[in-house]
Design a protein around this motif. Structure first.
Motif, PDB file in Angstrom:
ATOM      1  N   ASN A  96       0.840  -1.192   0.000  1.00  0.00           N
ATOM      2  CA  ASN A  96       0.000   0.000   0.000  1.00  0.00           C
ATOM      3  C   ASN A  96       0.879   1.248   0.000  1.00  0.00           C
ATOM      4  O   ASN A  96       1.681   1.439   0.909  1.00  0.00           O
ATOM      5  CB  ASN A  96      -0.914  -0.016   1.229  1.00  0.00           C
ATOM      6  N   GLU A  97       0.696   2.077  -0.996  1.00  0.00           N
ATOM      7  CA  GLU A  97       1.512   3.297  -1.120  1.00  0.00           C
ATOM      8  C   GLU A  97       1.333   4.223   0.075  1.00  0.00           C
ATOM      9  O   GLU A  97       2.219   4.999   0.404  1.00  0.00           O
ATOM     10  CB  GLU A  97       1.142   4.048  -2.400  1.00  0.00           C
ATOM     11  N   LYS A  98       0.198   4.137   0.724  1.00  0.00           N
ATOM     12  CA  LYS A  98      -0.087   4.968   1.891  1.00  0.00           C
ATOM     13  C   LYS A  98       0.938   4.738   3.013  1.00  0.00           C
ATOM     14  O   LYS A  98       1.199   5.614   3.812  1.00  0.00           O
ATOM     15  CB  LYS A  98      -1.494   4.644   2.380  1.00  0.00           C
ATOM     16  N   VAL A 101       5.448   2.244   0.635  1.00  0.00           N
ATOM     17  CA  VAL A 101       6.059   1.122  -0.073  1.00  0.00           C
ATOM     18  C   VAL A 101       5.605   1.125  -1.523  1.00  0.00           C
ATOM     19  O   VAL A 101       4.633   1.770  -1.879  1.00  0.00           O
ATOM     20  CB  VAL A 101       5.706  -0.234   0.591  1.00  0.00           C
ATOM     21  N   GLN A 102       6.314   0.376  -2.341  1.00  0.00           N
ATOM     22  CA  GLN A 102       5.990   0.322  -3.752  1.00  0.00           C
ATOM     23  C   GLN A 102       4.961  -0.786  -4.004  1.00  0.00           C
ATOM     24  O   GLN A 102       5.187  -1.927  -3.643  1.00  0.00           O
ATOM     25  CB  GLN A 102       7.235   0.103  -4.614  1.00  0.00           C
ATOM     26  N   PRO A 103       3.809  -0.457  -4.617  1.00  0.00           N
ATOM     27  CA  PRO A 103       2.794  -1.469  -4.857  1.00  0.00           C
ATOM     28  C   PRO A 103       3.040  -2.309  -6.113  1.00  0.00           C
ATOM     29  O   PRO A 103       2.376  -3.305  -6.316  1.00  0.00           O
ATOM     30  CB  PRO A 103       1.514  -0.649  -4.996  1.00  0.00           C
TER      31      PRO A 103
END
Length: 154
Positions: A96-98, A101-103
């Motif tokens: 989760n980009e939130k 991290v890279q999705p």
């Protein structure tokens, strides 16, 4: 251990070992409490399942203060609940980009280096997610079978 329940225990232990292979580097979960919880869940479930296998192989199941099928049912219920939390938290905090991290795999710089002996970080995270789902299914099967042993009198 040659019964269905014994084979499920062996499967659960084997899948946990595979998970440990993919999380062998602390950078995957370090300083991220939700992911550290997941690692603790994997370790606890592994230890409890291995203990059950050792009790069965050593013919020590009668040494428990409760009946062994009841112990298996409680262990299976605990494992299902813990593994379900890991199945929710691991992908949530890994993809989760939130959460920074890279999705997508294409954004992972470790995947651009195509060394055949290197598994990139994103692939490790995805493998742990899939193996957690497999382990949860095994634990649910274990729970159903253990409940059958305890509640159905034949």
């Amino acid at each position: 251990m040659a019964s269905e329940l014994g084979l499920l225990k062996v499967l659960e232990t084997f899948v946990a070992c595979l998970i440990f292979v993919f999380i062998n580097s602390p950078y995957v979960y370090h300083n991220r409490p939700a992911l550290e919880w997941c690692v603790a869940v994997y370790a606890l479930c592994f230890v409890l399942t291995a203990l059950t296998i050792l009790l069965s192989l050593g013919h020590c199941t009668n040494m428990l203060p409760i009946r062994f099928p009841s112990f298996l049912l409680g262990l299976a219920l605990l494992s299902v609940l813990l593994c379900a939390t890991a199945l929710v938290l691991w992908p949530l905090y890994q993809f989760n980009e939130k959460y920074g991290v890279q999705p997508w795999q294409t954004r992972d710089v470790s995947c651009s280096d195509r060394n055949p002996y290197l598994v990139c970080i994103w692939d490790r995270q995805l493998a742990v997610t899939n193996l957690t789902a497999v382990n949860l299914l095994a634990y649910v099967g274990d729970l159903v079978y253990s409940a059958h042993l305890v509640f159905v009198k034949v």
